[in-house]
Design a protein around this motif. Sequence first.
Motif, PDB file in Angstrom:
ATOM      1  N   ARG A   1      45.586  46.242  15.407  1.00  0.00           N
ATOM      2  CA  ARG A   1      46.799  46.855  15.437  1.00  0.00           C
ATOM      3  C   ARG A   1      47.698  46.535  14.290  1.00  0.00           C
ATOM      4  O   ARG A   1      48.053  45.159  14.152  1.00  0.00           O
ATOM      5  N   VAL A   2      47.901  47.426  13.399  1.00  0.00           N
ATOM      6  CA  VAL A   2      48.890  47.155  12.266  1.00  0.00           C
ATOM      7  C   VAL A   2      50.065  47.327  12.497  1.00  0.00           C
ATOM      8  O   VAL A   2      50.476  48.600  12.549  1.00  0.00           O
ATOM      9  N   LEU A   3      51.158  46.604  12.737  1.00  0.00           N
ATOM     10  CA  LEU A   3      52.403  46.861  13.254  1.00  0.00           C
ATOM     11  C   LEU A   3      53.424  47.411  12.187  1.00  0.00           C
ATOM     12  O   LEU A   3      54.131  48.025  12.376  1.00  0.00           O
ATOM     13  N   ARG A   4      53.382  46.595  10.908  1.00  0.00           N
ATOM     14  CA  ARG A   4      53.999  47.048   9.926  1.00  0.00           C
ATOM     15  C   ARG A   4      53.308  46.956   8.703  1.00  0.00           C
ATOM     16  O   ARG A   4      52.174  46.370   8.610  1.00  0.00           O
ATOM     17  N   PRO A   5      53.722  47.712   7.503  1.00  0.00           N
ATOM     18  CA  PRO A   5      53.107  47.581   6.158  1.00  0.00           C
ATOM     19  C   PRO A   5      52.946  46.140   5.911  1.00  0.00           C
ATOM     20  O   PRO A   5      53.742  45.196   5.867  1.00  0.00           O
ATOM     21  N   MET A   6      51.557  45.606   5.566  1.00  0.00           N
ATOM     22  CA  MET A   6      51.180  44.459   4.989  1.00  0.00           C
ATOM     23  C   MET A   6      51.314  44.276   3.594  1.00  0.00           C
ATOM     24  O   MET A   6      50.227  43.736   3.043  1.00  0.00           O
ATOM     25  N   GLY A   7      52.526  44.400   3.164  1.00  0.00           N
ATOM     26  CA  GLY A   7      52.740  44.241   1.806  1.00  0.00           C
ATOM     27  C   GLY A   7      53.553  42.968   1.526  1.00  0.00           C
ATOM     28  O   GLY A   7      54.397  42.509   2.251  1.00  0.00           O
ATOM     29  N   GLY A   8      53.132  42.337   0.284  1.00  0.00           N
ATOM     30  CA  GLY A   8      53.774  40.973   0.038  1.00  0.00           C
ATOM     31  C   GLY A   8      53.668  40.071   0.872  1.00  0.00           C
ATOM     32  O   GLY A   8      54.607  39.011   1.093  1.00  0.00           O
ATOM     33  N   VAL A   9      52.588  40.008   1.683  1.00  0.00           N
ATOM     34  CA  VAL A   9      52.225  38.739   2.648  1.00  0.00           C
ATOM     35  C   VAL A   9      51.780  37.501   1.858  1.00  0.00           C
ATOM     36  O   VAL A   9      50.542  37.599   1.212  1.00  0.00           O
ATOM     37  N   GLY A  10      52.674  36.488   2.045  1.00  0.00           N
ATOM     38  CA  GLY A  10      51.998  35.068   1.290  1.00  0.00           C
ATOM     39  C   GLY A  10      51.767  34.057   2.387  1.00  0.00           C
ATOM     40  O   GLY A  10      50.830  33.329   2.207  1.00  0.00           O
ATOM     41  N   ARG A  11      52.720  33.865   3.446  1.00  0.00           N
ATOM     42  CA  ARG A  11      52.506  33.014   4.500  1.00  0.00           C
ATOM     43  C   ARG A  11      52.669  33.445   5.882  1.00  0.00           C
ATOM     44  O   ARG A  11      53.453  34.334   6.069  1.00  0.00           O
ATOM     45  N   VAL A  12      51.875  33.243   6.774  1.00  0.00           N
ATOM     46  CA  VAL A  12      51.859  33.773   7.958  1.00  0.00           C
ATOM     47  C   VAL A  12      51.493  32.643   9.039  1.00  0.00           C
ATOM     48  O   VAL A  12      50.943  31.654   8.670  1.00  0.00           O
ATOM     49  N   ARG A  13      52.119  32.909  10.339  1.00  0.00           N
ATOM     50  CA  ARG A  13      51.722  31.962  11.417  1.00  0.00           C
ATOM     51  C   ARG A  13      50.646  32.763  12.208  1.00  0.00           C
ATOM     52  O   ARG A  13      50.694  33.685  12.558  1.00  0.00           O
ATOM     53  N   VAL A  14      49.596  32.219  12.186  1.00  0.00           N
ATOM     54  CA  VAL A  14      48.259  32.556  12.909  1.00  0.00           C
ATOM     55  C   VAL A  14      48.247  32.081  14.530  1.00  0.00           C
ATOM     56  O   VAL A  14      48.422  30.660  14.639  1.00  0.00           O
ATOM     57  N   SER A  15      48.001  32.835  15.425  1.00  0.00           N
ATOM     58  CA  SER A  15      47.985  32.382  16.818  1.00  0.00           C
ATOM     59  C   SER A  15      46.729  32.940  17.388  1.00  0.00           C
ATOM     60  O   SER A  15      46.459  34.183  17.122  1.00  0.00           O
ATOM     61  N   VAL A  16      45.787  32.065  18.082  1.00  0.00           N
ATOM     62  CA  VAL A  16      44.528  32.508  18.854  1.00  0.00           C
ATOM     63  C   VAL A  16      44.476  31.999  20.291  1.00  0.00           C
ATOM     64  O   VAL A  16      45.154  30.723  20.453  1.00  0.00           O
ATOM     65  N   GLN A  17      44.023  33.066  20.998  1.00  0.00           N
ATOM     66  CA  GLN A  17      43.654  32.415  22.510  1.00  0.00           C
ATOM     67  C   GLN A  17      42.592  33.212  22.813  1.00  0.00           C
ATOM     68  O   GLN A  17      42.239  34.183  22.124  1.00  0.00           O
ATOM     69  N   VAL A  18      42.094  32.978  23.955  1.00  0.00           N
ATOM     70  CA  VAL A  18      41.033  33.695  24.798  1.00  0.00           C
ATOM     71  C   VAL A  18      41.543  33.933  26.287  1.00  0.00           C
ATOM     72  O   VAL A  18      42.228  33.385  27.118  1.00  0.00           O
ATOM     73  N   GLN A  19      41.272  35.398  26.619  1.00  0.00           N
ATOM     74  CA  GLN A  19      41.671  35.699  27.887  1.00  0.00           C
ATOM     75  C   GLN A  19      40.760  36.820  28.669  1.00  0.00           C
ATOM     76  O   GLN A  19      39.983  37.263  27.921  1.00  0.00           O
ATOM     77  N   ASN A  20      41.049  37.246  29.785  1.00  0.00           N
ATOM     78  CA  ASN A  20      40.431  38.298  30.263  1.00  0.00           C
ATOM     79  C   ASN A  20      38.959  38.438  30.431  1.00  0.00           C
ATOM     80  O   ASN A  20      37.971  39.282  29.959  1.00  0.00           O
ATOM     81  N   LEU A  21      38.322  37.282  31.346  1.00  0.00           N
ATOM     82  CA  LEU A  21      37.106  36.854  31.507  1.00  0.00           C
ATOM     83  C   LEU A  21      36.414  38.014  32.470  1.00  0.00           C
ATOM     84  O   LEU A  21      37.255  38.134  33.404  1.00  0.00           O
ATOM     85  N   GLN A  22      35.403  38.674  32.180  1.00  0.00           N
ATOM     86  CA  GLN A  22      34.932  39.912  33.121  1.00  0.00           C
ATOM     87  C   GLN A  22      33.567  39.681  33.543  1.00  0.00           C
ATOM     88  O   GLN A  22      32.821  39.232  32.233  1.00  0.00           O
ATOM     89  N   PRO A  23      32.880  40.214  34.332  1.00  0.00           N
ATOM     90  CA  PRO A  23      31.452  40.209  34.710  1.00  0.00           C
ATOM     91  C   PRO A  23      30.971  41.421  33.684  1.00  0.00           C
ATOM     92  O   PRO A  23      31.627  42.409  33.422  1.00  0.00           O
TER      93      PRO A  23
END
Length: 284
Positions: A100-122
């Motif tokens: 999901r691109v929430l806003r135009p990704m122009g002029g992006v130089g530094r970001v905070r990246v977050s990762v996690q795992v969830q929703n374990l399903q058979p």
Amino acid sequence: MTTDWHTLDREPSVTDLYVRAATRRKITGTTLPDSGLRSGIDVDPKRLAAYRKVCGFADNALLPPTYPHVLAFALQMQLLTAKEFPFPLLGLIHLSNRIRVLRPMGGVGRVRVSVQVQNLQPHAKGATFDLVTTLDDQLGPLWEAESRMLCRGVKLEGEPAEQVLAPMLPMTQVAQWKAPADIGRQYAKVSGDYNPIHLSAVSAKLFGFPTAIAHGLWNKARTLAALADHLPTANVNIAVQFMKPVRLPSEVTLMASAAGSSGDFQLQGAGDLEHMMGHWSPIT
């Protein structure tokens, strides 16, 4: 579930993480960790330019919609090779991906990246989970994604529930291209993803594939580059389901509906073989 966030002061070494991944080949549990990782990451212009070239994106002011996966790759590797994570990284199968691109990704130089795992399903062949990645800039949330991964051989209670993307709109041929024999190695250089199934026939056979296959995220990136004139640049949800792998080398055909706020697309091989099904729509 409340996520226990850990902030790293620098990006992990992917080389060290591959060594760790190679030594972990067993399933050690059936519970996902409740911890997540965060880190500030700079966009490297040279690496970005190389990524654009390999994936076919135009050299413009906008970050390609799939490029945040590259920014997050080392953190994802760190999370998926941690002792608390119960499944071996090598052998995981990427079933689907939603960004999901929430806003135009122009002029992006530094970001905070977050990762996690969830929703374990058979799942009929094991168990699935979602690898969730988000990007924030100084203005707040910018981009988010879920990659659904399958680990074979995991046994969970409950009935498998599989979601299948199905095209709703008529499609016509938009583009055609060749996936060369070395595209797995080319993409690995710009993404950091050196999964053996993508690198050569010899390494792919070690994991049960007769020949190397293209990265799923390269297929998606190459497709979105070809659909650049069809897709909105922001406030857009782009979901794909990976089906039959693209064996290397191959020629593929991209089918898509007319440009608009919503649409369908499909990546096909010879004999109408379905490699990837996708859909885009506004974020609601």
